[in-house]
Design a protein around this motif. Structure first.
Motif, PDB file in Angstrom:
ATOM      1  N   UNK A 458       0.844  -1.030   0.362  1.00 53.89           N
ATOM      2  CA  UNK A 458      -0.115  -0.138   0.025  1.00 53.89           C
ATOM      3  C   UNK A 458       1.008   1.142   0.251  1.00 53.89           C
ATOM      4  N   UNK A 459      -0.070   2.338  -0.828  1.00 48.91           N
ATOM      5  CA  UNK A 459       1.127   3.262  -1.003  1.00 48.91           C
ATOM      6  C   UNK A 459       0.600   4.299   0.619  1.00 48.91           C
ATOM      7  N   UNK A 460      -0.558   4.423   1.342  1.00 52.30           N
ATOM      8  CA  UNK A 460      -1.343   4.674   1.856  1.00 52.30           C
ATOM      9  C   UNK A 460      -0.812   4.659   3.649  1.00 52.30           C
ATOM     10  N   UNK A 461      -0.903   5.476   4.740  1.00 49.85           N
ATOM     11  CA  UNK A 461      -0.799   5.355   5.566  1.00 49.85           C
ATOM     12  C   UNK A 461      -1.788   4.183   5.815  1.00 49.85           C
ATOM     13  N   UNK A 462      -3.064   4.441   5.841  1.00 53.05           N
ATOM     14  CA  UNK A 462      -3.651   3.399   6.840  1.00 53.05           C
ATOM     15  C   UNK A 462      -3.710   1.882   6.187  1.00 53.05           C
ATOM     16  N   UNK A 463      -2.386   1.861   5.356  1.00 53.42           N
ATOM     17  CA  UNK A 463      -2.512   0.463   4.768  1.00 53.42           C
ATOM     18  C   UNK A 463      -3.865  -0.401   4.243  1.00 53.42           C
ATOM     19  N   UNK A 464      -4.730   0.309   3.190  1.00 53.33           N
ATOM     20  CA  UNK A 464      -5.982  -0.299   3.702  1.00 53.33           C
ATOM     21  C   UNK A 464      -6.559  -1.292   2.627  1.00 53.33           C
ATOM     22  N   UNK A 465      -5.763  -1.283   1.017  1.00 52.12           N
ATOM     23  CA  UNK A 465      -5.384  -2.397   0.627  1.00 52.12           C
ATOM     24  C   UNK A 465      -4.970  -4.135   0.856  1.00 52.12           C
ATOM     25  N   UNK A 477      -2.566   4.101  11.128  1.00 49.93           N
ATOM     26  CA  UNK A 477      -1.854   5.063  10.914  1.00 49.93           C
ATOM     27  C   UNK A 477      -0.808   5.306  11.770  1.00 49.93           C
ATOM     28  N   UNK A 478      -1.755   4.892  12.584  1.00 48.19           N
ATOM     29  CA  UNK A 478      -0.232   5.257  14.469  1.00 48.19           C
ATOM     30  C   UNK A 478       0.912   4.090  13.495  1.00 48.19           C
ATOM     31  N   UNK A 479       0.860   2.822  12.583  1.00 44.99           N
ATOM     32  CA  UNK A 479       2.534   2.467  13.127  1.00 44.99           C
ATOM     33  C   UNK A 479       3.386   2.446  11.394  1.00 44.99           C
ATOM     34  N   UNK A 480       2.219   3.405  10.640  1.00 48.94           N
ATOM     35  CA  UNK A 480       2.883   4.130   9.530  1.00 48.94           C
ATOM     36  C   UNK A 480       3.686   5.197  10.105  1.00 48.94           C
ATOM     37  N   UNK A 481       2.783   5.972  10.690  1.00 45.22           N
ATOM     38  CA  UNK A 481       3.997   7.003  10.634  1.00 45.22           C
ATOM     39  C   UNK A 481       4.911   6.809  11.503  1.00 45.22           C
ATOM     40  N   UNK A 482       4.908   6.520  12.607  1.00 38.58           N
ATOM     41  CA  UNK A 482       6.068   6.133  13.416  1.00 38.58           C
ATOM     42  C   UNK A 482       7.172   5.090  12.883  1.00 38.58           C
ATOM     43  N   UNK A 483       6.552   4.220  11.836  1.00 32.60           N
ATOM     44  CA  UNK A 483       8.020   3.107  11.302  1.00 32.60           C
ATOM     45  C   UNK A 483       7.491   3.571   9.592  1.00 32.60           C
ATOM     46  N   UNK A 484       7.700   4.276   8.911  1.00 33.12           N
ATOM     47  CA  UNK A 484       7.212   3.980   7.056  1.00 33.12           C
ATOM     48  C   UNK A 484       7.622   3.334   6.713  1.00 33.12           C
ATOM     49  N   UNK A 485       8.880   3.106   6.768  1.00 26.09           N
ATOM     50  CA  UNK A 485      10.031   1.968   5.931  1.00 26.09           C
ATOM     51  C   UNK A 485       9.451   0.673   6.233  1.00 26.09           C
TER      52      UNK A 485
END
Length: 538
Positions: A458-465, A477-485
């Motif tokens: 996914x390219x969205x912080x929500x990982x909705x895919x 979004x908590x997870x991806x904001x903290x560690x997007x890589x």
């Protein structure tokens, strides 16, 4: 006598029609303004949503307007350190300077990568639409909606009865089960109307059963208050279904055959048995053979086990009966602390009052009559496996046919111009989430067929895919904001705009939230008062 000539002439004296924004009820409101000063707030008798009534919270809205602690001018942080109880060192600035700062920050991320912008808000419908339009124009799909109140609920509603939200037909309901909620007792999406209608329904004899660890307003006024161990509503619901299906044999066979996947044949691997064209198969008991769901049936089998192409299949309803058999009232009593005898009488009363097979004539039209409703909201689902709780409780309505009939359970998905709230059918095997969920504030997300799902990054912080049947993605979004890589997000979010949202009070993990907030280079919050969010804002 006072000199009349010296009395200041009154320039303005008006009553303004508006709506209350103190909760999701949006009751009609009349505001009395005299010479620019609000003097009084009262209910609007011309508003069908509230018929002139306002609760104490709505009437007190005037206090927010004239609150001496309300923030009235833009503020800029002077202390670079951020954290709870850390003084930001606020410096008042002009609206022009505030606008220049916002434009500068937004322009920078727009030029670099618009996806670096994240907007966090709640789901007030008008505001959500405006934010969605802004995000589409800007080029970001990163909306951090955060409605934990119904995170589990909306998913279950879409999957079970094709709606974003739920309610019940108070006008004809005779038995109401409230699982962890107090709808009809001063709360809900339309609290004034539902409270009035429930009061009238009780006068005509509707029974209310409140299933709640706490004897709140509903419990104290209900015909029965059933104390339950917190987080065990699923066991109670499944046990009641077991009593109905396996002990009493009470279920709406015709409804289950016609409107559910109950007759669909399921293979041992859990997937539908399909023909060569991919159509799910059902069993015609009169002809002793399997047929596609859209064929003509003389006698569609709802229960049983059948061999199809040397594969032993069972109907979905048969699997349900077998699954709930483990939840006997005695077993559920150990889990819920509700006596087995109480569980049985709840199920028996439910089955009796459902009046399976009965009809009612309304405005000259004869309709099925199932005057029972099991309602769920936050209390029964605000814990781990909340979706399972909601699905189990909704099954109580489903097995007796109490969906979209007089007296039963229903949704808010009336057909109208706002098509985005309506789910769509996917190759006759189920429902697909509507654009309200999948297309919300996104330039990329269209509706997806999650029955033929291809996992992709996914390219969205929500990982909705990665979550095809989910209706809410805020925790991601908590997870991806903290560690997007770590989650293969091809950029780092930098700018966060917060409106109508307190991510700490409305969230669940303060440490993760604080860490995520500190990762953003710039945060702007639209706040009425200084709160936890302003302690992290620039």
């Amino acid at each position: 006598m006072a000199d009349v000539s010296k009395v200041k002439a009154q320039k303005e004296d008006v009553w303004i029609h508006t709506t209350c924004g103190m909760c999701e009820g949006f009751c009609g409101m009349l505001v009395h303004r005299v010479d620019g000063v609000v003097r009084e707030i009262k209910g609007d008798p011309d508003c069908p949503n509230s018929t002139g009534k306002l609760c104490s919270r709505g009437i007190s809205a005037i206090m927010s307007l004239y609150d001496p602690y309300r923030v009235k001018t833009p503020l800029k942080r002077t202390n670079p350190e951020k954290g709870l109880d850390v003084d930001p060192g606020w410096e008042p600035i002009s609206w022009d300077e505030a606008m220049d700062i916002l434009v500068e920050k937004l322009t920078k991320v727009k030029q670099e990568d618009p996806r670096k912008l994240v907007i966090s808000t709640f789901d007030t419908y008008g505001l959500a639409n405006e934010i969605a339009a802004f995000c589409i124009a800007f080029g970001t799909a990163n909306v951090w909606v955060v409605y934990f109140c119904g995170e589990y609920l909306h998913c279950a509603m879409y999957l079970m009865n094709s709606t974003f939200h739920c309610e019940f037909d108070i006008d004809y309901c005779n038995r109401l089960l409230l699982f962890g909620n107090q709808v009809g007792f001063g709360v809900g999406l339309n609290p004034n109307i539902s409270t009035q209608k429930v009061a009238e329904a009780r006068k005509r004899g509707m029974k209310v059963v409140a299933i709640d660890p706490v004897c709140g307003y509903a419990g104290s006024k209900a015909d029965e208050w059933i104390p339950i161990r917190p987080g065990t509503d699923t066991a109670l619901a499944l046990s009641m279904i077991h009593v109905l299906l396996n002990e009493l044999g009470i279920y709406d066979r015709e409804f289950l055959k016609k409107y559910t996947n109950g007759p669909y044949l399921v293979k041992p691997d859990g997937f539908y048995m399909q023909d060569k064209n991919g159509k799910p198969l059902l069993w015609d008991a009169a002809e002793s053979k399997a047929k596609p769901y859209d064929a003509d049936f003389k006698e569609c089998a709802l229960e049983g086990s059948y061999s199809v192409n040397d594969v032993e299949c069972k109907t979905a309803f048969q699997l349900l009966k077998e699954h709930v058999s483990q939840y006997t009232p005695e077993a559920a009593a150990e889990i819920t602390t509700i006596p087995a005898a109480t569980i049985r009488h709840l199920a028996e009363d439910w089955g009796k009052d459902a009046r399976i097979g009965s009809t009612i004539t309304i405005d000259g039209v004869e309709l099925p009559y199932r005057p029972v409703a099991a309602n769920i909201y936050r209390g029964a689902g605000s814990h781990k496996h909340g979706i399972a709780s909601a699905l189990s409780i909704l099954l109580l309505n489903l097995v007796v046919g109490a969906f979209y009939v007089p007296g039963g359970h229903r949704g808010i998905n009336a057909v109208g111009p706002d098509w985005s709230w309506a789910p769509e059918e996917v190759e006759n095997t189920g429902l697909m989430l509507p654009a309200e969920i999948w297309g919300h504030a996104s330039t990329l997300s269209l509706q997806h067929d999650y029955y033929h799902w291809n996992i992709k990054p996914s390219d969205k912080l929500t990982l909705k895919e990665l979550y095809p049947v989910a209706g809410e993605f805020a925790p991601n979004v908590l997870l991806t904001s903290n560690d997007p890589e770590k989650y293969k997000i091809p950029y780092k979010p930098e700018v966060l705009l917060i409106c109508r949202r307190n991510l700490l009070r409305g969230g669940f993990d303060w440490d993760a939230t604080i860490s995520a907030l500190k990762k953003y280079k710039f945060i702007a919050t639209f706040s009425q008062h200084l709160d936890e969010m302003t302690e992290f804002a620039d």
